[in-house]
Design a protein around this motif. Structure first.
Motif, PDB file in Angstrom:
ATOM      1  N   GLY A  22       0.766  -1.238   0.000  1.00 34.80           N
ATOM      2  CA  GLY A  22       0.000   0.000   0.000  1.00 34.80           C
ATOM      3  C   GLY A  22       0.790   1.277   0.000  1.00 34.80           C
ATOM      4  N   GLU A  23       2.112   1.209  -0.217  1.00 33.60           N
ATOM      5  CA  GLU A  23       2.915   2.435  -0.182  1.00 33.60           C
ATOM      6  C   GLU A  23       2.703   3.333  -1.400  1.00 33.60           C
ATOM      7  OE1 GLU A  23       7.000   2.059   0.849  1.00 33.60           O
ATOM      8  OE2 GLU A  23       6.630   0.627   2.476  1.00 33.60           O
ATOM      9  N   ASP A  24       2.167   2.761  -2.481  1.00 30.76           N
ATOM     10  CA  ASP A  24       1.818   3.567  -3.648  1.00 30.76           C
ATOM     11  C   ASP A  24       0.319   3.858  -3.565  1.00 30.76           C
ATOM     12  OD1 ASP A  24       1.147   4.661  -6.084  1.00 30.76           O
ATOM     13  OD2 ASP A  24       2.325   3.249  -7.268  1.00 30.76           O
ATOM     14  N   PRO A  25      -0.074   5.085  -3.227  1.00 27.88           N
ATOM     15  CA  PRO A  25      -1.501   5.380  -3.003  1.00 27.88           C
ATOM     16  C   PRO A  25      -2.368   5.130  -4.227  1.00 27.88           C
ATOM     17  CG  PRO A  25      -0.199   7.413  -3.090  1.00 27.88           C
ATOM     18  CD  PRO A  25       0.779   6.280  -3.011  1.00 27.88           C
ATOM     19  N   GLN A  26      -1.799   5.229  -5.418  1.00 26.15           N
ATOM     20  CA  GLN A  26      -2.611   5.008  -6.617  1.00 26.15           C
ATOM     21  C   GLN A  26      -3.087   3.563  -6.709  1.00 26.15           C
ATOM     22  OE1 GLN A  26      -2.191   7.017 -10.274  1.00 26.15           O
ATOM     23  NE2 GLN A  26      -0.215   7.933  -9.741  1.00 26.15           N
ATOM     24  N   PHE A  31      -4.376  -3.394  -4.310  1.00 32.12           N
ATOM     25  CA  PHE A  31      -3.667  -4.362  -3.480  1.00 32.12           C
ATOM     26  C   PHE A  31      -4.265  -4.487  -2.078  1.00 32.12           C
ATOM     27  CE2 PHE A  31      -0.237  -3.345  -6.586  1.00 32.12           C
ATOM     28  CZ  PHE A  31      -0.028  -4.643  -7.047  1.00 32.12           C
ATOM     29  N   SER A  32      -5.440  -3.899  -1.856  1.00 33.69           N
ATOM     30  CA  SER A  32      -6.103  -4.054  -0.562  1.00 33.69           C
ATOM     31  C   SER A  32      -6.355  -5.534  -0.280  1.00 33.69           C
ATOM     32  CB  SER A  32      -7.439  -3.286  -0.585  1.00 33.69           C
ATOM     33  OG  SER A  32      -8.143  -3.475   0.603  1.00 33.69           O
ATOM     34  N   ASN A  33      -6.101  -5.960   0.968  1.00 37.85           N
ATOM     35  CA  ASN A  33      -6.268  -7.366   1.371  1.00 37.85           C
ATOM     36  C   ASN A  33      -5.308  -8.298   0.618  1.00 37.85           C
ATOM     37  OD1 ASN A  33      -8.462  -6.712   3.124  1.00 37.85           O
ATOM     38  ND2 ASN A  33      -9.852  -6.754   1.370  1.00 37.85           N
ATOM     39  N   ALA A 160     -13.346   6.995 -11.640  1.00 38.82           N
ATOM     40  CA  ALA A 160     -13.043   7.281 -10.239  1.00 38.82           C
ATOM     41  C   ALA A 160     -11.557   7.539 -10.043  1.00 38.82           C
ATOM     42  CB  ALA A 160     -13.502   6.111  -9.358  1.00 38.82           C
ATOM     43  N   ALA A 161     -10.718   6.772 -10.747  1.00 37.64           N
ATOM     44  CA  ALA A 161      -9.268   6.965 -10.643  1.00 37.64           C
ATOM     45  C   ALA A 161      -8.870   8.347 -11.153  1.00 37.64           C
ATOM     46  CB  ALA A 161      -8.536   5.877 -11.421  1.00 37.64           C
ATOM     47  N   ASP A 168      -1.957   7.286 -13.282  1.00 37.91           N
ATOM     48  CA  ASP A 168      -1.232   6.071 -13.654  1.00 37.91           C
ATOM     49  C   ASP A 168      -2.165   4.867 -13.614  1.00 37.91           C
ATOM     50  OD1 ASP A 168       1.075   7.502 -13.971  1.00 37.91           O
ATOM     51  OD2 ASP A 168       1.955   6.921 -12.043  1.00 37.91           O
ATOM     52  N   LEU A 169      -2.994   4.789 -12.571  1.00 40.37           N
ATOM     53  CA  LEU A 169      -3.953   3.682 -12.465  1.00 40.37           C
ATOM     54  C   LEU A 169      -4.962   3.737 -13.609  1.00 40.37           C
ATOM     55  CD1 LEU A 169      -5.312   1.303 -11.058  1.00 40.37           C
ATOM     56  CD2 LEU A 169      -6.484   2.933  -9.555  1.00 40.37           C
ATOM     57  N   ALA A 170      -5.474   4.932 -13.900  1.00 41.17           N
ATOM     58  CA  ALA A 170      -6.441   5.058 -14.997  1.00 41.17           C
ATOM     59  C   ALA A 170      -5.828   4.619 -16.323  1.00 41.17           C
ATOM     60  CB  ALA A 170      -6.936   6.498 -15.086  1.00 41.17           C
ATOM     61  N   GLU A 171      -4.581   5.023 -16.562  1.00 34.77           N
ATOM     62  CA  GLU A 171      -3.895   4.628 -17.798  1.00 34.77           C
ATOM     63  C   GLU A 171      -3.705   3.116 -17.838  1.00 34.77           C
ATOM     64  OE1 GLU A 171       0.386   5.298 -20.083  1.00 34.77           O
ATOM     65  OE2 GLU A 171      -0.143   6.552 -18.364  1.00 34.77           O
TER      66      GLU A 171
END
Length: 212
Positions: A22-26, A31-33, A160-161, A168-171
């Motif tokens: 979880g160190e990358d907030p995006q 990666f939750s759980n 939402a991203a 970066d997540l949206a891309e």
């Protein structure tokens, strides 16, 4: 066949384990759980395991701790190096979902986490056909990966991203080949599997496919 993303993973290798905690907030929601996702894959695995997309070896380590014999397949040299340093006894070979050394022992379970989406839908179907040919009756495929109930759900997550500034997540969600549950279900059923899904977070599902 996913190899177009190797350069990305060569660059990501050293920081990958920071991302999964979880160190990358995006990518924190993706990666939750994370540990629970890996544990769910391990719990569904039986016998000798062939793992695709080993990455830094996090799933491999849990599979070995659970008593499974594991053969790992990973196309990224940097990722293989990290996994070998972490788990010196792990058998890890250069390959991908479509081209890999033929195991010299019977495989009962094929596993992967956060990797199958690198294949197009057509490539996924080819890979699943090969899984069916490799596994015995009652063999299993157990994947943890980002999937969506519908294309509309995927588009909602992309929007939402963007709204959160997670470009970066949206891309990533636009660029790679994240499937719907129906696409995965139909592809596995076509090649003789019964399929079920378990949702683990807003992005990731565990797929369990049992060969008839």
């Amino acid at each position: 066949m996913g190899r177009e993303f190797i350069e990305l993973f060569e660059e990501w290798a050293e920081d990958y384990d920071k991302s999964v905690v979880g160190e990358d907030p995006q990518y924190a929601e993706v990666f939750s759980n994370y540990d629970a996702i890996l544990d769910a894959v391990v719990e569904q695995s039986v016998g000798r395991v062939l793992e695709f997309g080993v990455g830094t070896g996090n799933l491999s380590e849990k599979l070995l701790q659970a008593g499974h014999s594991v053969i790992g397949i990973e196309p990224s040299k940097e990722m293989r190096g990290i996994a070998k340093r972490k788990i010196p006894d792990l058998t890890i070979l250069d390959g991908d979902f479509l081209i890999y050394p033929t195991p010299n022992a019977q495989i009962e379970t094929i596993t992967s986490t956060y990797a199958f989406h690198h294949l197009t839908d057509d490539e996924k179907s080819i890979a699943i056909k090969q899984f069916s040919e490799l596994l015995p009756p009652n063999g299993k495929v157990v994947f943890g990966d980002t999937m969506f109930k519908t294309e509309a759900d995927k588009n909602m997550q992309i929007a939402a991203a963007v709204k959160k500034g997670h470009h970066d997540l949206a891309e990533d969600l636009n660029r790679e080949y994240y499937p719907t549950l129906d696409t995965m279900k139909n592809a596995f059923e076509k090649h003789g599997f019964d399929v079920s899904f378990r949702q683990m977070n807003d992005f990731v599902w565990v797929l369990i496919a049992n060969k008839k």
